[in-house]
Structures are given as structure tokens and as C-alpha cells.
Design an enzyme around this catalytic site. Structure first.
Site, PDB file in Angstrom:
ATOM      1  N   ARG A 102       0.888  -1.196   0.169  1.00 14.67           N
ATOM      2  CA  ARG A 102       0.037   0.094   0.118  1.00 14.67           C
ATOM      3  C   ARG A 102       0.735   1.273   0.078  1.00 14.67           C
ATOM      4  NH1 ARG A 102      -5.127   1.556  -1.291  1.00 14.67           N
ATOM      5  NH2 ARG A 102      -6.270   2.765   0.316  1.00 14.67           N
ATOM      6  N   THR A 376      -9.318   0.194 -10.176  1.00 14.44           N
ATOM      7  CA  THR A 376      -8.778  -0.612  -9.696  1.00 14.44           C
ATOM      8  C   THR A 376      -8.532  -1.810 -10.458  1.00 14.44           C
ATOM      9  OG1 THR A 376      -8.998   0.506  -7.448  1.00 14.44           O
ATOM     10  CG2 THR A 376      -8.147  -1.780  -7.513  1.00 14.44           C
ATOM     11  N   THR A 394      -3.976  -0.744  -7.451  1.00 16.43           N
ATOM     12  CA  THR A 394      -4.762   0.353  -7.783  1.00 16.43           C
ATOM     13  C   THR A 394      -3.906   1.764  -7.851  1.00 16.43           C
ATOM     14  OG1 THR A 394      -6.780   1.824  -6.905  1.00 16.43           O
ATOM     15  CG2 THR A 394      -5.206   0.887  -5.230  1.00 16.43           C
ATOM     16  N   ASN A 396      -6.098   4.208  -7.343  1.00 16.02           N
ATOM     17  CA  ASN A 396      -7.353   4.922  -6.482  1.00 16.02           C
ATOM     18  C   ASN A 396      -8.360   5.033  -7.872  1.00 16.02           C
ATOM     19  OD1 ASN A 396      -9.058   5.388  -4.445  1.00 16.02           O
ATOM     20  ND2 ASN A 396      -8.381   7.405  -4.345  1.00 16.02           N
ATOM     21  N   ASP A 418      -7.813   8.143  -0.034  1.00 14.99           N
ATOM     22  CA  ASP A 418      -8.490   7.235   0.842  1.00 14.99           C
ATOM     23  C   ASP A 418      -8.193   7.652   2.310  1.00 14.99           C
ATOM     24  OD1 ASP A 418      -9.758   5.444  -0.802  1.00 14.99           O
ATOM     25  OD2 ASP A 418      -8.011   4.214  -0.936  1.00 14.99           O
ATOM     26  N   SER A 447      -7.926   0.850   2.933  1.00 15.28           N
ATOM     27  CA  SER A 447      -8.528   0.401   1.830  1.00 15.28           C
ATOM     28  C   SER A 447      -9.679  -0.296   2.129  1.00 15.28           C
ATOM     29  CB  SER A 447      -7.329  -0.188   1.289  1.00 15.28           C
ATOM     30  OG  SER A 447      -7.657  -0.972   0.102  1.00 15.28           O
ATOM     31  N   SER A 448     -10.422  -0.747   0.953  1.00 15.24           N
ATOM     32  CA  SER A 448     -11.448  -1.530   0.946  1.00 15.24           C
ATOM     33  C   SER A 448     -11.060  -2.682   0.119  1.00 15.24           C
ATOM     34  CB  SER A 448     -12.818  -1.145   0.188  1.00 15.24           C
ATOM     35  OG  SER A 448     -13.127   0.377   1.094  1.00 15.24           O
ATOM     36  N   GLY A 468     -13.573  -1.627  -7.446  1.00 15.36           N
ATOM     37  CA  GLY A 468     -14.846  -1.045  -7.120  1.00 15.36           C
ATOM     38  C   GLY A 468     -14.995  -0.169  -6.147  1.00 15.36           C
ATOM     39  N   GLY A 469     -13.657   0.378  -5.146  1.00 15.46           N
ATOM     40  CA  GLY A 469     -13.843   1.314  -4.141  1.00 15.46           C
ATOM     41  C   GLY A 469     -14.517   0.645  -3.027  1.00 15.46           C
TER      42      GLY A 469
END
Ligand code: DON
Length: 564
Positions: A102, A376, A394, A396, A418, A447-448, A468-469
Site C-alpha cells: 500500500r 482499480t 490500484t 485509486n 483514501d 483501503s477496501s 470497485g472502491g
């Protein structure tokens, strides 16, 4: 005519990328195969690169690395070397681990960096341009993963170099996307970039990326340092200085990839191996699976009013917890075990009422606007030895910050958005947060993303993930329950209309083809709906009892499966 060229290309240069110049790509949506590895990704050329690497003796780690490099070239809206992501993996020796690459907040960042003098949040700054970029983790992540691979890194990068140098043909979707973002590219970049040309892009136009090829060659020659130190690092810092960017040479040199223990939990006899903090994804997945199990999800029908209501209410509560408790575990108290405990979830779900919608104000009180464009990308790989790799990476938003590092040819992410830029101010996905996800130097933004591997009797059963966030955890969750609880086939699990609730805003987001009778039934109970065109792009591999692999690439885009 095109077909003839293709044939000639195939006969005379089947190992070159010549046939990449025509967009009648061999897009494969579903495959069942035995004793061969499979790769599923967002773009046919990238999946083919991964499958070829398997064929050359690479394992799932080799294939996923080569596919990621290829996506950085042929899927520039999300594939990247200037972003970050997570890998969840299980080796053939049953080692389960996470590579966390990340992005991090630059050392000059601070909690108020996107607030103006009056304390108002300026999300333009967290979403566009140089200040939106976190310190990229992608290249460091690829080198970390490489410890588990068979082939030399140079061999895994080469296909991406070829694609960047010789070019590849844009699909209609990509041509449209480049045209749509032209004005942003022009306004956010001082120098010309390969995605901008004077006449509109059309399908079959060839995109050549010489600077990107050069950067990849430097990485190929110098390894991780080819990105984080020396020429490439200097170009990144030079780019920062063209505007308001703050990433420094020290930030790049000090970037740390983290190998983590996955979040592992049981779901109905299946071992779910998934992403821990700093992604909220795994916690949300565990919470949603466990809450819906309390009310007998498996007895309901796929996308029926009863099933959708139960799922929506679990999603609502899980997302309220996301906003309150979750962030980088190196900076906050990690409350994962409490949040996924059955005792806590029983209490959390106690006010579920099957006769009416639970107002979101019963679990929080802030209303938010809805999100903007986003991208992403996910890769699922399973080799014949049983190495399972699930990677989501990603920038983002679509094309990230939209700033390309001049002379280096790659885009920088806009992952800083984010973070919770201010309590109560939603990010581009409408997600809220507070202290736990506030900005701090070197911190990872929440993050998701939820790359996931599911094992049964210690053997791979499912490899799954999606972009897909905030819709990522809900899509992965729905794909899993479609298979395990609703007993659907793999294609239905991926392509059935998805829906999403994230606590706030209050409405349920549904895909355009979502069944109307369910909408009508739930409107009577107080739910409101908003139709969106597409939710996620799920890449799924499922293993049968007899050991065959069933792979499905999402029908919502150019996604494609490739076999070893
Ligand atoms: O880490 C996250 O959760 C987001 N940056 C992911 C963005 C995303 O999935 C956009 N894709 N459609």
C-alpha cells in the site's frame, strides 16, 4: 482482412506482440480445465502474458508479477507501477501470507494538509494532481512477491517492455476513456503524455509508451532500486516540484513493503484467507458473512427481497464500523478480533428488523454525496501445483492523480484521498472516517480492497477479488455467498446483478439489471434505491471436487481468462 493479418502474425511471429495490434483480442470469459494453471485479469493481453509465464515454468507468483507489469502498460487506467495494492496468497506448502504494498503518506504530509485557512476540506487537492499522490508501493511489492517465484525478474518484466515499446491496440472502451479524460490530462500535466493526441482516439489505435518502456528497463536492470533510487526517483521528485507535490527522495528510498499475517476465519467449514488492516475489506467480509449467517441466509433465494434485505442490513452495520474503528494498524489500536467476534456481531445485529429498513442514523448520523469515477484492478491466479495468488492493485481513481511522471512514462496514484481528509468529509467513494484513518506521515491510508483465497480441507477452493472502491467488500461477499449459500454456478456468481450498501449514503446502490420485484418489495419496507451501470469486475477461480479449475472473468469489461 484483420483475421488474415492475425493468422500471418500467428504463423510467423507467434512469440512476438505483433498480433496485439488488432483489437479482436481473444477475450475468454469462462474456462474449465484440469492440470493446468489459469490467470484471470482485466485485459486479455495481460492474462495471456501471465499464462505464458506459467507455460515457461513460472508458478502463480511469477504469473501474477508478469501480469501486473503487463497491466501497467495495457491497462493504464488502473494497472500501475506508480500505485500500490495487496496480495493474499497460499503456497503449495500451505503457507498463507499477505504482501502489503500500500502507498504511504509522504513524510511532509500532515493531518490538515487538505484544509484551507477556514478549515474547509479541499478534495480537489486530495483527488487530482501531485499532492494527491502517496509514496508508491507497487514495484517494492512485486520484488517482495518475487521471493516466491521461480523465474528471473528480468524475464517477468520483458513482456511489459515489449508491449510498451511496440505498442498495443486500444479497445473501444479504452479509446473512449482516453477521450473522456483528455482535458484532465492536459490541465494536470505540463509536458505532453502518450494518452493525449490531437484527434480523438478510436478502437485499434496503437498506444506506444517509450518512456514507460525505458523505466521498466531500468527496473529490469537495477531491481527495486531502479524505481526507488537513482534516475527514476529523481524524475518523481522533479515531477513533484512542477507543482505542489511533496514526495521526497528519502520517502522513496525508505518505502517499506510489509509481509503480514492474513486475516483467517471459518465460514461454514471453509477457511477464508483474506486481507487484514490496513484494508477494511477482510474485517467487513467476516462481519457480513457472520451477521447474515445469524438469520439463515442459505435458506433464502439469490437476489430475493428477503436475502437482499438481510445482506443490506449487514453491509450497513459493517460500514458504520469501518468509519469508526479502522485504519493503519501500525498507528491505531487494532480491534479486528473484537469486531469479528460472534458475541459483538450478535449485539451489532440485534436491532435488525426484517419488516423494515434500519435507518442509518441508528448506527451513525452523517449524510454524504456520492462518488465519482474510479478504477482499480484485480488478478486471480491458480497454478497446477496449488499456489493461489489473489492481488488487487490500484491508482485509486481512473488514472490516479492523472499526473504522469515526465520522462518516466507512468502515472502517480491519488491514494491520499483514501485517508479521511477531515472527519465527516466523504472520500471519492462516499466513505467516511475519523481519527483512525486521519493523515499522518508514513501512515497507510485505509483501503477496501479484499483479495481473497478460500481453502477447503487445506486445499484451494476459491481465488477471488474485484475493483470497485467501497463496493469491493460487498461484491466479494456476494460472490462468496452466491457460491456457498445460494449454490449458484461460477458464472452467475460473477455476473448476477450486484447491489451495495455502505451505511451512508442511505440508499441501496443496484446494477441496472437488478430485479425490479425485489426493489418494489423493499421500497415498501422503507428502502430507497439508486441504479448505477456497473458494480465491480470480479475475477473468480473455483476448484471442483475432482480438482478441475473453473475460471470466470467478469462480463462487465474486457476482462479475460488465459490458460497455461
Ligand atoms: O484502496 C481502496 O479501497 C481504493 N483505493 C480502491 C479504489 C478502487 O477500487 C477503484 N475502482 N474501481
Amino acid at each position: 482482412m484483420k483475421k488474415l493479418f492475425l493468422l500471418i502474425g500467428f504463423l510467423f511471429c507467434s512469440t512476438s506482440v505483433l498480433f496485439a495490434q488488432y483489437t479482436d483480442y481473444n477475450t475468454v470469459k469462462e474456462v474449465s480445465v484440469k492440470n493446468k494453471g489459469v490467470v484471470v485479469s482485466a485485459f486479455p493481453l495481460a492474462s495471456e502474458v501471465g499464462a505464458k509465464i506459467l507455460h515457461q515454468g513460472g508458478n502463480a507468483f511469477d504469473a501474477s508479477i508478469a501480469t501486473q507489469y503487463a497491466l501497467a502498460v495495457v491497462y493504464p487506467q488502473a494497472g500501475n507501477i506508480g500505485g500500490g495494492g495487496f496480495m493474499v496468497a497460499r503456497t503449495d506448502k500451505n503457507k498463507k501470507f499477505v504482501v502489503d504494498f500500500r502507498e504511504t503518506a509522504p513524510s511532509k504530509s500532515d493531518i490538515d494538509m487538505y484544509l484551507d485557512a477556514d478549515g474547509h476540506a479541499d478534495t480537489e487537492l486530495s483527488q487530482y494532481g501531485r499532492l494527491a499522490a502517496g509514496v508508491p508501493g507497487a514495484v517494492a511489492g512485486l520484488f517482495e512477491m518475487h521471493q516466491y517465484a521461480n523465474l528471473p525478474m528480468a524475464q517477468l518484466i520483458q513482456p511489459a517492455i515489449d508491449l510498451a515499446e511496440k505498442g498495443y491496440a486500444l479497445t473501444q472502451d479504452q479509446a473512449d476513456l482516453f477521450n473522456r479524460y483528455k482535458d484532465n490530462f492536459v490541465s494536470l500535466n505540463e509536458n505532453s503524455i502518450p494518452f493525449v493526441k490531437s484527434t480523438p482516439w478510436k478502437a485499434d489505435d496503437i498506444l506506444i509508451q517509450k518512456d514507460l518502456a525505458q523505466t521498466l528497463k531500468i527496473i529490469q536492470k537495477k531491481g527495486r532500486k531502479g524505481f526507488y533510487e537513482g534516475h527514476t526517483a529523481e524524475l518523481i521528485v522533479k515531477e513533484m516540484k512542477r507543482g505542489n507535490g511533496i514526495i521526497s527522495l528519502a520517502d522513496l528510498k525508505n518505502y517499506k513493503v510489509i509481509e503480514r499475517e492474513p486475516l483467517i476465519f471459518d465460514y461454514k467449514g471453509n477457511e477464508v484467507v483474506t486481507m487484514p488492516l490496513p484494508s477494511s475489506g477482510g474485517i467487513l467480509l467476516a462481519q457480513m458473512l457472520r451477521m447474515t449467517a445469524m438469520d439463515g441466509l442459505e435458506d433464502k433465494q439469490l437476489n430475493s427481497p428477503e436475502a437482499v434485505q438481510l445482506i443490506v442490513e449487514a453491509e450497513r452495520r459493517a460500514f458504520a464500523d469501518r468509519a469508526e474503528y479502522m485504519g493503519d494498524p501500525d498507528f491505531i489500536k487494532d480491534q479486528t478480533q473484537m469486531l469479528i467476534s460472534k458475541a459483538y456481531l450478535k449485539k451489532r445485529f440485534a436491532n435488525y428488523n426484517p419488516h423494515k429498513a434500519t435507518p442509518s442514523s441508528d448506527v451513525g448520523d452523517i449524510i454524504t454525496p456520492q462518488s465519482e469515477a474510479k478504477e482499480t484492478t484485480h488478478i486471480s491466479v491458480l497454478d497446477k501445483e496449488g499456489n493461489a495468488v489473489s492481488v488487487t492493485t490500484t491508482l485509486n481513481g481512473n488514472f490516479g492523480s492523472m499526473v504522469m511522471v515526465s520522462d518516466a512514462g507512468f502515472l502517480l496514484n491519488n491514494e491520499m484521498d483514501d485517508f479521511s481528509v477531515k472527519p465527516g468529509v466523504p472520500n471519492m467513494f462516499g466513505a467516511l472516517g475519523g481519527k483512525a484513518n486521519a493523515i499522518a506521515p508514513q501512515k497507510r491510508m485505509l483501503s477496501s480492497m479484499v483479495p481473497t483465497v478460500i481453502l477447503k480441507d487445506n486445499k484451494p477452493f476459491m481465488v477471488v477479488g474485484t475493483p470497485g472502491g467501497t463496493t469491493i467488500p460487498t461484491s466479494v461477499f456476494q460472490t462468496i455467498v452466491d457460491i456457498i449459500d445460494f449454490d449458484t454456478d461460477v458464472n452467475t456468481a460473477v455476473n448476477a446483478p450486484k447491489f451495495h450498501h455502505q451505511w451512508l449514503p442511505e440508499h441501496v446502490m443496484v446494477e441496472a439489471d437488478f430485479p425490479n420485484y425485489t426493489i418494489k418489495a423493499l421500497e415498501k419496507k422503507g428502502y430507497t434505491f439508486k441504479k448505477v451501470s456497473k458494480i465491480g469486475r470480479t475475477e473468480l477461480i473455483l476448484v471442483d471436487k475432482d480438482g478441475s479449475y473453473h475460471a470466470v472473468a467478469d462480463g462487465r469489461g474486457d476482462d479475460s481468462v488465459s490458460v497455461e
